[in-house]
Write a protein that holds these residues in place. Structure first.
Motif, short mmCIF file in Angstrom:
data_model
loop_
_atom_site.label_atom_id
_atom_site.label_comp_id
_atom_site.label_asym_id
_atom_site.label_seq_id
_atom_site.Cartn_x
_atom_site.Cartn_y
_atom_site.Cartn_z
N ILE A 163 0.84 -1.21 0.00
CA ILE A 163 0.00 0.00 0.00
C ILE A 163 0.87 1.26 0.00
N GLY A 164 2.03 1.16 0.65
CA GLY A 164 2.91 2.31 0.71
C GLY A 164 3.38 2.78 -0.65
N ILE A 165 3.43 1.87 -1.64
CA ILE A 165 3.86 2.27 -2.99
C ILE A 165 2.92 3.32 -3.55
N PHE A 166 1.64 3.15 -3.29
CA PHE A 166 0.65 4.11 -3.77
C PHE A 166 0.45 5.26 -2.79
N ALA A 167 0.70 4.99 -1.50
CA ALA A 167 0.44 6.02 -0.48
C ALA A 167 1.51 7.10 -0.47
N ILE A 168 2.76 6.75 -0.79
CA ILE A 168 3.84 7.75 -0.71
C ILE A 168 3.62 8.88 -1.72
N PRO A 169 3.34 8.63 -3.00
CA PRO A 169 3.07 9.76 -3.91
C PRO A 169 1.85 10.58 -3.48
N LEU A 170 0.81 9.87 -2.98
CA LEU A 170 -0.37 10.59 -2.52
C LEU A 170 -0.04 11.46 -1.31
N PHE A 171 0.80 10.95 -0.43
CA PHE A 171 1.19 11.71 0.76
C PHE A 171 1.97 12.98 0.37
N LEU A 172 2.89 12.85 -0.57
CA LEU A 172 3.66 14.01 -1.01
C LEU A 172 2.76 15.05 -1.69
N LEU A 173 1.84 14.57 -2.52
CA LEU A 173 0.92 15.50 -3.19
C LEU A 173 0.02 16.20 -2.18
N LEU A 174 -0.48 15.46 -1.19
CA LEU A 174 -1.35 16.05 -0.17
C LEU A 174 -0.57 17.05 0.70
N THR A 175 0.69 16.73 0.98
CA THR A 175 1.52 17.64 1.77
C THR A 175 1.70 18.97 1.04
N LEU A 176 2.03 18.89 -0.26
CA LEU A 176 2.23 20.11 -1.04
C LEU A 176 0.93 20.90 -1.15
N LEU A 177 -0.18 20.20 -1.33
CA LEU A 177 -1.48 20.87 -1.44
C LEU A 177 -1.84 21.59 -0.15
N LEU A 178 -1.65 20.94 0.99
CA LEU A 178 -1.95 21.57 2.27
C LEU A 178 -0.98 22.72 2.57
N LEU A 179 0.28 22.56 2.16
CA LEU A 179 1.27 23.59 2.40
C LEU A 179 0.83 24.92 1.80
N TYR A 180 0.40 24.88 0.55
CA TYR A 180 -0.03 26.11 -0.11
C TYR A 180 -1.45 26.51 0.26
N SER A 181 -2.29 25.55 0.56
CA SER A 181 -3.69 25.88 0.90
C SER A 181 -3.75 26.68 2.20
N VAL A 182 -3.04 26.21 3.23
CA VAL A 182 -3.07 26.91 4.51
C VAL A 182 -2.45 28.30 4.39
N ALA A 183 -1.32 28.39 3.69
CA ALA A 183 -0.65 29.68 3.54
C ALA A 183 -1.51 30.65 2.72
N TRP A 184 -2.07 30.19 1.63
CA TRP A 184 -2.88 31.08 0.81
C TRP A 184 -4.16 31.49 1.52
N PHE A 185 -4.79 30.57 2.22
CA PHE A 185 -6.01 30.92 2.94
C PHE A 185 -5.72 31.96 4.02
N SER A 186 -4.58 31.83 4.69
CA SER A 186 -4.20 32.82 5.70
C SER A 186 -4.00 34.19 5.06
N TYR A 187 -3.35 34.24 3.92
CA TYR A 187 -3.14 35.51 3.23
C TYR A 187 -4.47 36.10 2.74
N LEU A 188 -5.36 35.26 2.26
CA LEU A 188 -6.65 35.76 1.77
C LEU A 188 -7.47 36.36 2.90
N LEU A 189 -7.29 35.88 4.12
CA LEU A 189 -8.02 36.42 5.26
C LEU A 189 -7.39 37.68 5.83
#
Length: 636
Positions: free
Chosen positions: A47-73
């Motif tokens: 399962i980790g073979i498929f979970a690692i790319p998903l984890f990296l993508l989700l990390t990058l998505l959250l990294l920018y989502s939280v920062a951008w949402f904070s700036y928008l507020l």
């Protein structure tokens, strides 16, 4: 055409910002709980073979989502000019694109969220209980008088006053209800700048007795709690939020006033200062009818509100000291001119006398004067007279660096890089205000700077003229110090018995630099409220004002006592802010300055520990801080 383009760009930017807010919020709400689960799946075989790319993508998505949402507020009002440079920049909201900055913003958001969960949730539950079950009952009218206009030009700015246990019966029974009703019916709060009519009292009660006590009833000290903004929770700057703190102080026997203050973006720092001056004037004129003692008014502030309280009082002290100093100079200059005029007139009279004597005696006596040379009078008149503690004319440029040519100095600097501060040997090597806590061998953050105590600073307006040539004395006030002004000086501020500052901001430039290091300078309101220019930040920095005016400041214009409380785990405002202020106040001659630093105390906990009904995590130092405040107010 340029204006229309900018207007169209602003509209499109607003639409894009709204779309991103709506889109990013569900991404954060769903992605944040999934992130640790996907991280755990990465360790599972296959399962980790498929979970690692998903984890990296989700990390990058959250990294920018939280920062951008904070700036928008928080960062769209007054963005930096550089954010609108580029072809598409006017049509996009102000957002961070650097991964490192986004990482810093995520870390700050995590710390903020943890503090909110630990402090805000217990506070809201207890606040709701006390609001309904204590103040919502019939007896609540004997505890607090609410919604009192104090004269602010901003709409809906009122104050609440919590009556001390020793309040007179007329205040408890609502004797002023008819007056308050008529005031609330007015359309504009600016019409209510005059004090309310006081209840009638007999002649015996009107005669005060020594010891801050009236014959009939002992009056309580007045504590004015200034709300502090903690974005994005805008309700933290409203007076109702501080109900538990006010009730706690009321239990201690104080008359507590909690006003609404205009904060950014409603207005910049000038508006906030004017509101606080109006509150102080109202308190001095009206607190007596509610059981408060107008001779014992204390200010309590936390964070930005501590900065506001200190700045308001420092501005007035600096300006009044400057005007008194210039008045002394003017008198000295007038005396000098009179002396020179007398010398010239006396010289003419002596010339006539010598001419007549020469005609009678047949000789000129070698042109000598009976009292020596005529130039001796001019020499005496022009003898340099030194002012204790003032700077020499050639060192005047070192007193302030907010001139247009000094804009490129590092934030927090007060002096030029390689020059001495002054002629009194306080520091050498050109260390500025921002390096007080970075001096070699001073790991504690407290300056080892020393101040002479014999003739500096001037006390009680005693600005003698003994330091410079009288012809050069007017240049001893730097241009930066001349720009300091009292906002709305016609609003009289009463004498303040003491000021309590919890985790306050006192060096604006240094605090802004700290925010830049943490990557949150665009989210904070500090620079936008006090500035945004470097010069404006200097003029609204209490530490810089005190340092620039150290040679002329009359300390009797400041409150006689200061209590500073700060925490070693304060990640928002570093403890060096309080140590710096203590060093400056002690250096200029304020004798009663007490600093209480607690190693494990955080920024929010510094004020949350005073609230009723808080959890154990926020009340570790409650007893100590409450004891500090009680001892501070009860001390004479």
């Amino acid at each position: 055409m340029a204006t229309n383009g900018q207007g169209g760009g602003g509209i499109i930017s607003g639409w894009v910002a709204t779309f991103l807010r709506v889109s990013l919020l569900p991404v954060i709400c769903i992605g944040a709980p999934l992130w640790p689960i996907v991280g755990l799946l990465c360790a599972v075989p296959v399962i980790g073979i498929f979970a690692i790319p998903l984890f990296l993508l989700l990390t990058l998505l959250l990294l920018y989502s939280v920062a951008w949402f904070s700036y928008l507020l928080l960062a769209q009002a007054d963005p930096p000019a550089s954010s609108k440079q580029g072809t598409f920049a006017p049509y996009l909201p102000f957002l961070p694109y650097s991964p490192l900055r986004c990482l810093k913003i995520n870390w700050a958001a995590l710390l903020y969220a943890s503090s909110a969960v630990k402090v805000a949730l217990p506070a809201v539950l207890d606040w709701s209980y006390r609001r309904v079950m204590v103040l919502g009952t019939q007896g609540g009218g004997g505890i607090v008088k609410e919604n009192i206009l104090y004269g602010s030009s901003s709409p809906n700015k009122r104050l609440d006053i919590y009556l001390p246990p020793s309040a007179p019966a007329s205040a408890r029974t609502g004797a002023t209800s008819s007056t308050s009703a008529s005031v609330r019916n007015r359309k504009h709060s600016t019409n209510f700048a005059e004090p309310l009519p006081t209840p009638p009292i007999d002649d015996e009660q009107a005669t005060p007795r020594p010891g801050n006590q009236s014959p009939g009833r002992a009056r309580s000290p007045v504590v004015i709690v200034v709300p502090s903004p903690i974005p994005p929770l805008t309700w933290t700057q409203r007076r109702k939020t501080y109900l538990q703190l006010a009730l706690r102080l009321r239990r201690m026997g104080y008359c507590v006033i909690v006003p609404d203050i205009s904060w950014y973006p409603e207005g910049r720092i000038k508006t906030s200062i004017v509101d606080l001056r109006l509150v102080l004037r109202w308190a001095a004129a009206n607190c007596k009818r509610y059981g408060g003692d107008e001779r014992q008014i204390y200010l309590l502030g936390h964070g930005m509100s501590a900065h506001l309280a200190m700045l308001t009082l420092t501005q007035e002290a600096v300006v009044l000291s400057r005007e008194g100093f210039l008045h002394k100079q003017s008198e000295a200059q007038s005396k000098r001119e009179q002396l020179v005029n007398w010398d010239n007139r006396n010289e003419d009279d002596q010339d006539e006398t010598i001419t007549a004597a020469t005609q009678r005696n047949g000789r000129h006596n070698n042109g000598s004067y009976p009292y020596g040379s005529s130039s001796s009078y001019a020499a005496v008149a022009s003898t340099p007279v030194h002012v204790p503690g003032t700077q020499a004319p050639e060192a005047e440029e070192n007193a302030w660096v907010d001139e247009p040519g000094e804009e490129d100095l590092p934030p927090g600097a007060v002096m030029n890089g390689n020059e001495n501060i002054d002629q009194l040997g306080r520091t050498r090597g050109g260390r500025g205000l921002e390096s007080f806590d970075n001096a070699p061998g001073n790991e504690s953050g407290i300056s080892n700077i020393s101040f002479p105590s014999s003739s500096w600073p001037p006390q009680n307006g005693d600005h003698s003229t003994n330091g410079q040539s009288l012809s050069n004395i007017p240049t001893s006030i730097s241009n930066g110090l001349r720009r300091v002004e009292i906002y709305e000086p016609e609003i009289n501020v009463p004498p303040i018995a003491g000021i309590i500052l919890l985790a306050g901001v006192f060096d604006v430039i240094k605090c802004f630099r700290n925010e830049s290091d943490r990557g949150v300078e665009h989210l904070s309101v500090l620079r936008r409220s006090c500035g945004p220019s470097h010069t404006s930040c200097l003029l609204h920095s209490p530490a810089h004002l005190l340092y620039a005016a150290k040679n002329i400041l009359d300390t009797s214009l400041l409150p006689p006592r200061f209590l500073l409380v700060h925490g070693g785990k304060d990640a928002v405002v570093d403890v060096s802010q309080s140590t710096l202020l203590k060093t400056l106040l002690s250096g200029i001659g304020v004798e009663n300055v007490k600093l209480r630093a607690y190693r494990e105390l955080g920024h929010v906990e510094a004020v949350a520990s005073l609230f009723l009904g808080m959890g154990k995590a926020s009340t570790r130092y409650s007893k100590q801080i409450l004891s500090d405040i009680s001892d501070f107010i009860s001390a004479k």
